[in-house]
Design a protein around this motif. Structure first.
Motif, PDB file in Angstrom:
ATOM      1  N   GLY A  69       0.828  -1.197   0.000  1.00 27.02           N
ATOM      2  CA  GLY A  69       0.000   0.000   0.000  1.00 27.02           C
ATOM      3  C   GLY A  69       0.863   1.248   0.000  1.00 27.02           C
ATOM      4  O   GLY A  69       2.050   1.208  -0.301  1.00 27.02           O
ATOM      5  N   GLY A  70       0.234   2.368   0.351  1.00 23.35           N
ATOM      6  CA  GLY A  70       0.960   3.629   0.393  1.00 23.35           C
ATOM      7  C   GLY A  70       0.106   4.750  -0.153  1.00 23.35           C
ATOM      8  O   GLY A  70      -1.061   4.573  -0.517  1.00 23.35           O
ATOM      9  N   THR A  71       0.707   5.931  -0.220  1.00 17.87           N
ATOM     10  CA  THR A  71       0.030   7.114  -0.751  1.00 17.87           C
ATOM     11  C   THR A  71       0.652   7.472  -2.090  1.00 17.87           C
ATOM     12  O   THR A  71       1.859   7.682  -2.180  1.00 17.87           O
ATOM     13  CB  THR A  71       0.153   8.301   0.225  1.00 17.87           C
ATOM     14  N   ASN A  72      -0.166   7.543  -3.131  1.00 18.99           N
ATOM     15  CA  ASN A  72       0.304   7.826  -4.474  1.00 18.99           C
ATOM     16  C   ASN A  72      -0.696   8.733  -5.185  1.00 18.99           C
ATOM     17  O   ASN A  72      -1.846   8.876  -4.757  1.00 18.99           O
ATOM     18  CB  ASN A  72       0.478   6.525  -5.272  1.00 18.99           C
ATOM     19  N   CYS A  73      -0.246   9.333  -6.268  1.00 14.14           N
ATOM     20  CA  CYS A  73      -1.103  10.215  -7.066  1.00 14.14           C
ATOM     21  C   CYS A  73      -1.417   9.552  -8.402  1.00 14.14           C
ATOM     22  O   CYS A  73      -0.509   9.225  -9.168  1.00 14.14           O
ATOM     23  CB  CYS A  73      -0.426  11.565  -7.281  1.00 14.14           C
ATOM     24  N   ALA A  91       4.618   8.666  -6.864  1.00 13.17           N
ATOM     25  CA  ALA A  91       4.658   8.538  -5.406  1.00 13.17           C
ATOM     26  C   ALA A  91       4.241   9.842  -4.747  1.00 13.17           C
ATOM     27  O   ALA A  91       4.536  10.931  -5.228  1.00 13.17           O
ATOM     28  CB  ALA A  91       6.060   8.136  -4.962  1.00 13.17           C
ATOM     29  N   GLY A  92       3.537   9.731  -3.617  1.00 14.05           N
ATOM     30  CA  GLY A  92       3.122  10.900  -2.864  1.00 14.05           C
ATOM     31  C   GLY A  92       1.739  11.375  -3.259  1.00 14.05           C
ATOM     32  O   GLY A  92       1.189  10.958  -4.285  1.00 14.05           O
ATOM     33  N   PRO A  93       1.125  12.233  -2.443  1.00 11.07           N
ATOM     34  CA  PRO A  93      -0.241  12.683  -2.718  1.00 11.07           C
ATOM     35  C   PRO A  93      -0.301  13.657  -3.888  1.00 11.07           C
ATOM     36  O   PRO A  93       0.686  14.323  -4.221  1.00 11.07           O
ATOM     37  CB  PRO A  93      -0.643  13.378  -1.410  1.00 11.07           C
TER      38      PRO A  93
END
Length: 1195
Positions: A212-216, A293-295
């Motif tokens: 999982g994780g936070t991605n755009c 990667a990242g919001p």
């Protein structure tokens, strides 16, 4: 093989668009290529297409002397950067690659190519490096034959179709793909012709990620046709869950960009679901899925500094005449356009603009459209803001239009024409929409080339604002009438003699003045005698009476006034409700007691500090049986601007209303799900039976020292209740407890969940907030680790996409590594509209997530509307609404304030981020203005990122500063008083966005004008002294140091914060994770009690020794820190001493010890007058030789 190499001289190929005609062609042909045994090759190249008259760049595969159709094509400006393209080479061979460029209508149409290669194998179809990461697994342009692992769902009604060219139905679907923009490019679409029927679904699944994780997620979609259904995107974990993105209805005949943040705690699949509409003209297509990667940035946000248009696009359907361009520095024409962008404030930042030089003609227009926004809801207003630059003698017109159903040009919401001066100016538009919509910027060329128009820093905020500037109102529009909302709860108090229920219209009812206080409450009509404090009218009718405490002379700090009710005879719970008004910079406290006999007892409800210029409802459940009196106590502050008022007091049987027992439609004034946990029924919340343990309802402190709250949030006293997880044995790390709300009805609009949380302790685990729909849990908010000994506001937007059916909220507490991990929640509510972004605040409804720091500074920031109480200083209106009714925060610099007094306003804690921008508006007008500072607090390190002093004129101005930190941090606004009462400083409209920016204005840049890169802040780690027999960082004990047995008490070893608020460090100095020594000055300590720690015996060495230590002296009651050199049994006099608070930071001391005999160093901490006097030390050392002369303290 390489078809064209730039070589070591860094060459490229381009077409020179000067001195030739429109549509003139230039072709570059490769050597022949052969495909072995029918295998494919991947053509890769880089291209640059930047200019106002760019035409086409096409790629062909020439076979047998025939060009055929283009396999790849781009048209128009693509921005001031090199871009990479890949194309699969398949089919028969030999063949030649042909690059064809066509000249536009003028010389500003140069097109370049570079770094061409053709390698065996197909292109990956992904923009990310193939590493097995989430971006590389999910990104795809659908050109590879395996579609990058995307595949059909077998549990839906029909399949997506992979396609080139147009779909089979007229009046719907795209004509070409988005990647190549030719008939050769591929995309996926749903075919909605027969036998499809309305509501049928087709789902396309991505490969499953490894984690999982936070991605755009960014992708392009086409939803063109009069019978379009719906496109949904899901992140599938076990089950499909609710969509994370959805759009419906006709979006126009072009590819649109979409962007949404993916948050998943475990492995997942992306799911694209197409839903059939009302007929065959409902084809929906997708292409160019890209994950990073990242919001994502917030919808509608763009500062152009990545040299892209973000999610904005130039209109390409022929309805305008030319394109917006990206630019940095000056435009190409003198005496028009900006010389720097607004976000960075220098020539390296980028903005969007229209170039009005030839071949442009007067009246031509350029259109730039946003992504499609979700409906705001009929009852919710958002704010669209931007910066514009309209400088030049022949500037035309800039319009901002609201567009629905892709019907151009839509309705104009904002319009401005002509020269507005050589400066960036701020524009703002209130937006309310019941349907999907987008924003269109339309710029029109003026009479000549000196008419360049630019825009920058576009934002879309979920808060109310006014049209700015007022002159931008389009012709024919009228100014909307402002309305002031009435109180939610109609008062039921009366004014009958002898009663508790009282509105004070005719008398004091049954309330009497106490005789054991210092002064009395006063019954009043209209304003109080002091401006800048007290209400303007009563609460009941706005024309009646109330009671208040008059804090003018002869009153003194701490004086109390009490008013006492008639005797209450109670056999059960009663609800006390009242309205209070606490406004002014010198407000102290309002307390409520239940007094039995002569014993006042402890307060059951308390409120401290200014609460803004408004009446606020207070309510408290009284669980006392027998006889008692209710007592309201007003406490006078440091000066006369501290009037406190009461009105409309009622007492009734049962628990107070508004505790969330009956879900109602959520509005800002009538939230659903409201619960303060005072009622033992806890508003219908239930313990989850599938977790490991339960939440506990309690008041007072939790059972473990050093963790949990000491008071609830609702009442602010030990009588109020909250819910918490008890993490003592038998709990083990990772145990979870879930508290589940009642079931709430569906919502067609986004909602905002607000709650207060308390996460204090050295071993705090995690608090998750989850949305529960049909047994499926999805996380909407999470926070881990120690957040300090305070209640903090948490907010999470509940997307309308997720609320199509009934839903519940689940609060999940996860136990950390030990018992010092109690987590608490209180005061839950749900209101209409999306939550504002973290730290965003207009102050219209209070301080939002910002808090005045109590006991750590000299006074508080105050909420105000209209003018401040002093002439010739402060604003006359707020910035948000630009009216005297709008609210802002300010510091009141009148007496008893003195020069140098400080007021701190603190944000909540932010997670580490490589790029953020804080933006705010400030007003600093007056001849005695002091300083406004913006600090970033990382651990115990205080870094100034923005600072400005002195009068800046009678106007609101924009300030901004970049923030980058590798660890979590807070932001402080510090207002510092100047030399007198004409020094009021105000702030408004704070926002912190996930974008880059520079320091604005440049004069506020404390690191030198021209700094571009934000400060990268890390937890303070000192240069480690050489280890030796005398060095100690206390991480593993006292080392060779020892407690003195002849003092009053001992130094304590600690990790994390001390147990008292407003004093002591939050972490050690060595690493931010270790231990330190401190003196605990709480009870039973008394004034001048001493604690001493002694070093081992030290040989004289070369004659001079250097003693170093780091100390932390912070709190209202800090007394003294002394250092002695002990050479005899007597202690002697200190060689180093410090007294009083030194601020919330670690400071180094270096002390030379010139002695020729053996000695010991003694460090002594002395207790002050009360508990906020903790003194800490860390990283002590004694070394041979003279200290280097670079300390903060040197002796």
């Amino acid at each position: 093989m390489s078809l064209l190499s730039s070589g070591t001289a860094s060459y490229y190929m381009y077409i020179e668009a000067s001195s030739t005609h429109y549509n003139a062609l230039a072709r570059l042909v490769s050597p022949p290529l052969s495909l072995n045994n029918g295998q494919a090759m991947c053509l890769t190249f880089w291209y640059s297409m930047y200019g106002q008259t760019i035409n086409y760049l096409n790629v062909y595969f020439k076979r047998s002397g025939s060009l055929g159709d283009a396999v790849w094509s781009k048209h128009g400006t693509q921005g001031p950067t090199w871009k990479k393209a890949t194309v699969d080479i398949t089919g028969t061979s030999p063949l030649q690659v042909v690059f064809e460029a066509s000249r536009g209508i003028s010389y500003t149409g140069d097109i370049a190519i570079d770094d061409i290669s053709a390698l065996p194998g197909t292109c990956s179809g992904s923009s990310a490096t193939s590493t097995g990461s989430i971006p590389s697994l999910l990104s795809c342009d659908f050109e590879p034959s395996d579609s990058c692992g995307y595949h059909q769902d077998n549990s839906d009604d029909f399949d997506w179709t992979k396609k080139t060219g147009s779909t089979g139905s007229h009046g719907t679907g795209p004509l070409v793909d988005h990647t190549y923009e030719t008939l050769a490019g591929h995309y996926y679409y749903i075919e909605t012709s027969a036998p499809r029927s309305r509501g049928q679904k087709a789902r396309l699944l991505s490969p499953t990620t490894n984690s999982g994780g936070t991605n755009c997620l960014t992708f392009y979609y086409s939803m063109y046709g009069s019978q379009i259904g719906q496109l949904n995107v899901y992140t599938k974990v076990n089950s499909l869950g609710a969509p994370i993105w959805t759009r419906k209805s006709n979006q126009g005949n072009s590819w649109k960009v979409a962007q949404v943040t993916i948050k998943s705690q475990s492995a997942f699949q992306l799911v694209f679901e197409g839903v059939v509409g009302s007929g065959y003209r409902g084809d929906i297509a997708i292409d160019d899925v890209n994950v990073t990667a990242g919001p994502c940035v917030a919808p509608g946000t763009c500062n152009f500094d990545k040299r892209t248009f973000c999610t904005y696009k130039n209109v390409k359907d022929g309805t305008d005449d030319f394109d917006w361009l990206l630019q940095h520095g000056h435009t190409s024409s003198s005496n028009t356009g900006p010389s720097a962008d607004h976000s960075m404030g220098n020539s390296r930042g980028t903005y969007a603009y229209i170039e009005t030089s030839a071949p442009r003609k007067p009246g031509e227009n350029a259109r730039l459209t946003s992504e499609t926004f979700k409906p705001t809801g009929q009852n919710t207003t958002y704010c669209y803001s931007f910066w514009y630059h309209m400088y030049g003698t022949s500037v035309g017109t800039l319009m901002v239009n609201y567009v629905t159903n892709s019907t151009y040009p839509g309705s104009t919401m904002w319009q401005l024409s002509g020269n507005q001066g050589n400066a960036w100016a701020f524009g703002r538009i209130p937006v309310k929409s019941a349907t999907e919509f987008y924003i269109m910027f339309e710029a029109t060329v003026g009479s000549s080339y000196t008419g360049d128009i630019a825009i920058d820093q576009l934002n879309f905020h979920p808060w109310v604002c006014g049209l700015t500037p007022g002159k931008a109102r389009p012709p024919g529009q009228t100014t909307p009438a402002s309305t002031t909302p009435r109180s939610t709860y109609p008062p039921t108090a009366t004014s009958l003699p002898g009663t508790i229920n009282c509105n004070f219209e005719s008398n004091m009812c049954g309330w009497t003045q106490a005789t054991n206080d210092q002064f009395d409450w006063t019954r009043q009509k209209g304003t109080t005698s002091s401006s800048g404090t007290g209400p303007g009218s009563d609460h009941t009718t706005s024309k009646g009476y109330y009671i208040f405490i008059e804090t003018s002379s002869p009153r003194h700090n701490g004086d109390k006034a009490r008013v006492v009710s008639p005797v209450v005879n109670s056999q059960g719970t009663k609800c006390l409700q009242f309205y209070y008004h606490m406004y002014g910079p010198h407000i102290n406290a309002l307390n409520v007691y239940t007094q039995a006999g002569s014993n006042l007892g402890t307060a059951i409800w308390t409120k401290k500090g200014t609460q803004g210029n408004r009446w606020i409802q207070g309510s408290v459940d009284i669980n006392v049986k027998g006889q008692y009196n209710i007592v309201f106590e007003g406490v006078r502050g440091v000066s006369y601007l501290g009037d406190i008022a009461l009105d409309d007091i009622t007492l009734k049987d049962g628990y107070c209303e508004g505790n969330g027992t009956t879900p109602q439609p959520g509005t800002l004034s009538n939230p659903i799900g409201k619960c303060d946990f005072e009622n033992p029924s806890i508003c219908g919340y239930k313990q989850d039976t599938t977790d490991r343990f339960d939440w506990t309802r309690t008041s007072h402190t939790t059972s473990s020292y050093g963790t949990g709250p000491s008071n609830d949030h609702t009442y602010g006293t030990s009588r109020g209740h909250y819910m918490y997880i008890e993490t003592s044995a038998p709990r083990v790390q990772g145990d979870t407890a879930r508290l589940v709300s009642p079931t709430y009805p569906p919502s067609k609009a986004d909602l905002c969940l607000n709650f207060y949380y308390h996460m204090y302790g050295s071993h705090i685990g995690t608090l998750n907030v989850k949305l529960l729909i049909n047994t499926h849990l999805s996380t909407v908010w999470t926070k881990s680790g120690n957040q300090g000994n305070q209640w903090s506001l948490g907010s999470a937007t509940l997307s309308a996409n997720d609320l199509t059916g009934n839903y519940q909220i689940a609060f999940e507490g996860v136990r950390g590594v030990s018992y010092l991990g109690d987590i608490a929640i209180d005061d839950v509510s749900i209101t209409s509209g999306a939550c504002a972004s973290p730290a965003s605040c207009t102050f219209e409804k209070g301080y939002c997530s910002w808090t005045n720091l109590q006991g750590q500074d000299d006074f508080d920031w105050t909420l105000n509307s209209g003018s401040t109480s002093s002439l010739y200083t402060g604003p006359s209106s707020d910035h948000t609404l630009a009216t005297s009714a709008g609210k802002y925060a300010f510091i009141e610099s009148s007496a008893p304030r003195r020069s140098g007094d400080k007021a701190w306003l603190s944000s909540t804690t932010f997670a580490a981020s490589t790029k953020r921008c804080i933006s705010f508006w400030y007003h600093m007008s007056g001849s005695q203005i002091g300083t406004l500072n913006v600090y970033v607090i990382v651990g115990n390190v205080n870094t100034t990122v923005w600072s400005l002093s002195g009068s800046q004129g009678d106007k609101w101005l924009n300030g901004q500063a970049p923030i980058a930190s590798t660890t979590s941090y807070k932001v402080y606004f510090e207002g510092v008083c100047g030399g007198g009462y004409r020094g009021d400083i105000a702030i408004d409209d704070i926002s912190i966005t996930q974008t880059t920016c520079g320091v604005v204005p440049a004069s506020a840049n404390v690191h030198g004008n021209g700094t571009i890169a934000p400060l990268t802040l890390t937890t303070a780690v000192p240069t480690q002294p050489a280890t030796g027999p005398f060095f100690c960082n206390f991480d593993s004990g006292l080392c060779s140091w020892a407690q003195d047995k002849t003092d009053t008490f001992d130094w304590s070893r600690n990790k994390g914060p001390t147990s008292s608020v407003g004093t002591g460090p939050q972490s050690d100095h060595t690493s931010g994770q270790g231990a330190y020594l401190f003196i605990e000055t709480s009870y039973p300590r008394k004034l001048n009690d001493k604690a001493r720690i002694i070093s081992p015996s030290v040989a004289p060495g070369s004659g001079t020794q250097c003693f170093t230590m780091w100390y932390y002296m912070y709190g209202d009651h800090v007394n003294a820190l002394n250092v002695y050199v002990k050479t005899t049994p007597a202690l002697g006099n200190p060689i180093f001493t410090l007294k009083g608070t030194k601020g919330p930071k670690w400071i180094q001391a270096k002390i030379n010890i010139p002695t020729k005999v053996r000695f010991q160093v003694v460090i002594e901490g002395v207790v002050g007058p009360s508990y906020r006097g903790d003194i800490a030390i860390d990283d002590v050392n004694i070394s041979d030789g003279i200290c280097s002369k670079d300390p903060d303290q040197f002796a």
